[in-house]
Write a protein that holds these residues in place. Structure first.
Motif, PDB file in Angstrom:
ATOM      1  N   THR A 155       0.842  -1.203   0.000  1.00 50.40           N
ATOM      2  CA  THR A 155       0.000   0.000   0.000  1.00 50.40           C
ATOM      3  C   THR A 155       0.875   1.250   0.000  1.00 50.40           C
ATOM      4  O   THR A 155       0.617   2.187  -0.768  1.00 50.40           O
ATOM      5  N   TRP A 156       1.908   1.275   0.825  1.00 47.27           N
ATOM      6  CA  TRP A 156       2.796   2.438   0.854  1.00 47.27           C
ATOM      7  C   TRP A 156       3.486   2.628  -0.499  1.00 47.27           C
ATOM      8  O   TRP A 156       3.620   3.744  -1.000  1.00 47.27           O
ATOM      9  N   GLY A 157       3.929   1.533  -1.088  1.00 50.02           N
ATOM     10  CA  GLY A 157       4.560   1.619  -2.411  1.00 50.02           C
ATOM     11  C   GLY A 157       3.595   2.110  -3.469  1.00 50.02           C
ATOM     12  O   GLY A 157       3.954   2.908  -4.338  1.00 50.02           O
ATOM     13  N   SER A 158       2.356   1.649  -3.379  1.00 49.88           N
ATOM     14  CA  SER A 158       1.364   2.085  -4.361  1.00 49.88           C
ATOM     15  C   SER A 158       0.984   3.551  -4.161  1.00 49.88           C
ATOM     16  O   SER A 158       0.617   4.240  -5.115  1.00 49.88           O
ATOM     17  N   LEU A 159       1.069   4.034  -2.933  1.00 47.32           N
ATOM     18  CA  LEU A 159       0.827   5.465  -2.692  1.00 47.32           C
ATOM     19  C   LEU A 159       1.889   6.306  -3.400  1.00 47.32           C
ATOM     20  O   LEU A 159       1.587   7.357  -3.967  1.00 47.32           O
ATOM     21  N   VAL A 160       3.125   5.830  -3.374  1.00 47.80           N
ATOM     22  CA  VAL A 160       4.200   6.515  -4.107  1.00 47.80           C
ATOM     23  C   VAL A 160       3.866   6.507  -5.605  1.00 47.80           C
ATOM     24  O   VAL A 160       3.969   7.533  -6.284  1.00 47.80           O
ATOM     25  N   CYS A 161       3.440   5.355  -6.097  1.00 48.40           N
ATOM     26  CA  CYS A 161       3.051   5.237  -7.506  1.00 48.40           C
ATOM     27  C   CYS A 161       1.920   6.204  -7.839  1.00 48.40           C
ATOM     28  O   CYS A 161       1.969   6.908  -8.857  1.00 48.40           O
ATOM     29  N   ALA A 162       0.911   6.254  -6.990  1.00 48.30           N
ATOM     30  CA  ALA A 162      -0.241   7.128  -7.236  1.00 48.30           C
ATOM     31  C   ALA A 162       0.172   8.591  -7.276  1.00 48.30           C
ATOM     32  O   ALA A 162      -0.255   9.337  -8.162  1.00 48.30           O
ATOM     33  N   VAL A 163       1.019   9.000  -6.344  1.00 51.36           N
ATOM     34  CA  VAL A 163       1.475  10.394  -6.332  1.00 51.36           C
ATOM     35  C   VAL A 163       2.247  10.716  -7.609  1.00 51.36           C
ATOM     36  O   VAL A 163       2.037  11.762  -8.234  1.00 51.36           O
ATOM     37  N   LEU A 164       3.137   9.813  -8.007  1.00 48.63           N
ATOM     38  CA  LEU A 164       3.898  10.033  -9.243  1.00 48.63           C
ATOM     39  C   LEU A 164       2.970  10.149 -10.450  1.00 48.63           C
ATOM     40  O   LEU A 164       3.183  10.989 -11.328  1.00 48.63           O
ATOM     41  N   MET A 165       1.948   9.318 -10.506  1.00 44.36           N
ATOM     42  CA  MET A 165       1.022   9.358 -11.636  1.00 44.36           C
ATOM     43  C   MET A 165       0.160  10.616 -11.611  1.00 44.36           C
ATOM     44  O   MET A 165      -0.041  11.260 -12.642  1.00 44.36           O
ATOM     45  N   ILE A 166      -0.346  10.959 -10.433  1.00 46.41           N
ATOM     46  CA  ILE A 166      -1.244  12.111 -10.316  1.00 46.41           C
ATOM     47  C   ILE A 166      -0.498  13.413 -10.611  1.00 46.41           C
ATOM     48  O   ILE A 166      -1.027  14.316 -11.256  1.00 46.41           O
ATOM     49  N   VAL A 167       0.746  13.496 -10.170  1.00 40.77           N
ATOM     50  CA  VAL A 167       1.543  14.700 -10.426  1.00 40.77           C
ATOM     51  C   VAL A 167       2.181  14.640 -11.810  1.00 40.77           C
ATOM     52  O   VAL A 167       2.129  15.600 -12.585  1.00 40.77           O
ATOM     53  N   GLY A 168       2.783  13.507 -12.131  1.00 38.80           N
ATOM     54  CA  GLY A 168       3.546  13.389 -13.372  1.00 38.80           C
ATOM     55  C   GLY A 168       2.717  13.219 -14.631  1.00 38.80           C
ATOM     56  O   GLY A 168       3.119  13.682 -15.710  1.00 38.80           O
ATOM     57  N   GLY A 169       1.561  12.558 -14.528  1.00 38.17           N
ATOM     58  CA  GLY A 169       0.724  12.324 -15.714  1.00 38.17           C
ATOM     59  C   GLY A 169       0.336  13.611 -16.431  1.00 38.17           C
ATOM     60  O   GLY A 169       0.545  13.743 -17.643  1.00 38.17           O
ATOM     61  N   PRO A 170      -0.227  14.585 -15.717  1.00 35.27           N
ATOM     62  CA  PRO A 170      -0.578  15.843 -16.378  1.00 35.27           C
ATOM     63  C   PRO A 170       0.646  16.594 -16.933  1.00 35.27           C
ATOM     64  O   PRO A 170       0.566  17.210 -18.004  1.00 35.27           O
ATOM     65  N   ILE A 171       1.774  16.513 -16.225  1.00 33.85           N
ATOM     66  CA  ILE A 171       2.999  17.146 -16.739  1.00 33.85           C
ATOM     67  C   ILE A 171       3.417  16.463 -18.043  1.00 33.85           C
ATOM     68  O   ILE A 171       3.769  17.123 -19.026  1.00 33.85           O
ATOM     69  N   LEU A 172       3.363  15.150 -18.051  1.00 30.49           N
ATOM     70  CA  LEU A 172       3.675  14.388 -19.265  1.00 30.49           C
ATOM     71  C   LEU A 172       2.757  14.792 -20.410  1.00 30.49           C
ATOM     72  O   LEU A 172       3.216  15.019 -21.536  1.00 30.49           O
TER      73      LEU A 172
END
Length: 159
Positions: A125-142
């Motif tokens: 769960t903690w690892g997936s939270l890191v994944c979620a943050v990266l996607m939520i922040v990085g996806g729109p930037i991408l």
């Protein structure tokens, strides 16, 4: 003989063309809400796995699969109405996408594995939270970068 349009009409026509190109590109890009949905689905799935309860894992897996299929389906159907030429993406657009996927994995997997090795409760769960943050922040930037790359190619192609 054809008369040349006045400069103001030509400028207006070019602005209209650019606006329509932007609309087509906008429809073809992954919307910001998608990154939130996928991030939350990943966290939900990992949380279910961390319970180590068969029923919770089954429900979590079902919600993840159905949710992801629905989100991808909406994005695909939305983009069917506007399909820019494939050469607009090119290597300059494809490399950041591949790099983003690799970066998310390169951060998320080691975090999850280290947390698991340290016997951290709910490591997935903690690892997936890191994944979620990266996607939520990085996806729109991408997507902004991909959009910019595609618009640059439209502009260069129209010269």
């Amino acid at each position: 003989m054809h008369e040349q349009p006045p400069p103001s009409e030509a400028a207006d026509a070019l602005a209209e063309i650019r606006q329509r190109h932007e609309q087509v590109l906008e429809q073809s890009l992954t919307p910001n809400w998608f990154w939130w949905v996928v991030g939350l689905l990943v966290v939900g799935f990992s949380t279910a796995v961390d319970t180590e309860d068969g029923l919770a894992i089954g429900i979590g897996t079902t919600v993840f699969v159905l949710g992801l299929c629905a989100a991808v389906g909406v994005v695909v159907v939305r983009s069917l109405h506007a399909q820019p030429r494939s050469e607009l993406l090119g290597t300059a657009g494809a490399l950041p996408i591949a790099g983003f996927v690799l970066a998310v994995l390169a951060v998320t997997l080691p975090v999850s594995l280290v947390l698991g090795a340290l016997d951290t409760p709910h490591a997935a769960t903690w690892g997936s939270l890191v994944c979620a943050v990266l996607m939520i922040v990085g996806g729109p930037i991408l997507m902004r970068r991909v959009r910019s790359t595609m618009l640059d190619r439209v502009t260069k192609g129209s010269r």
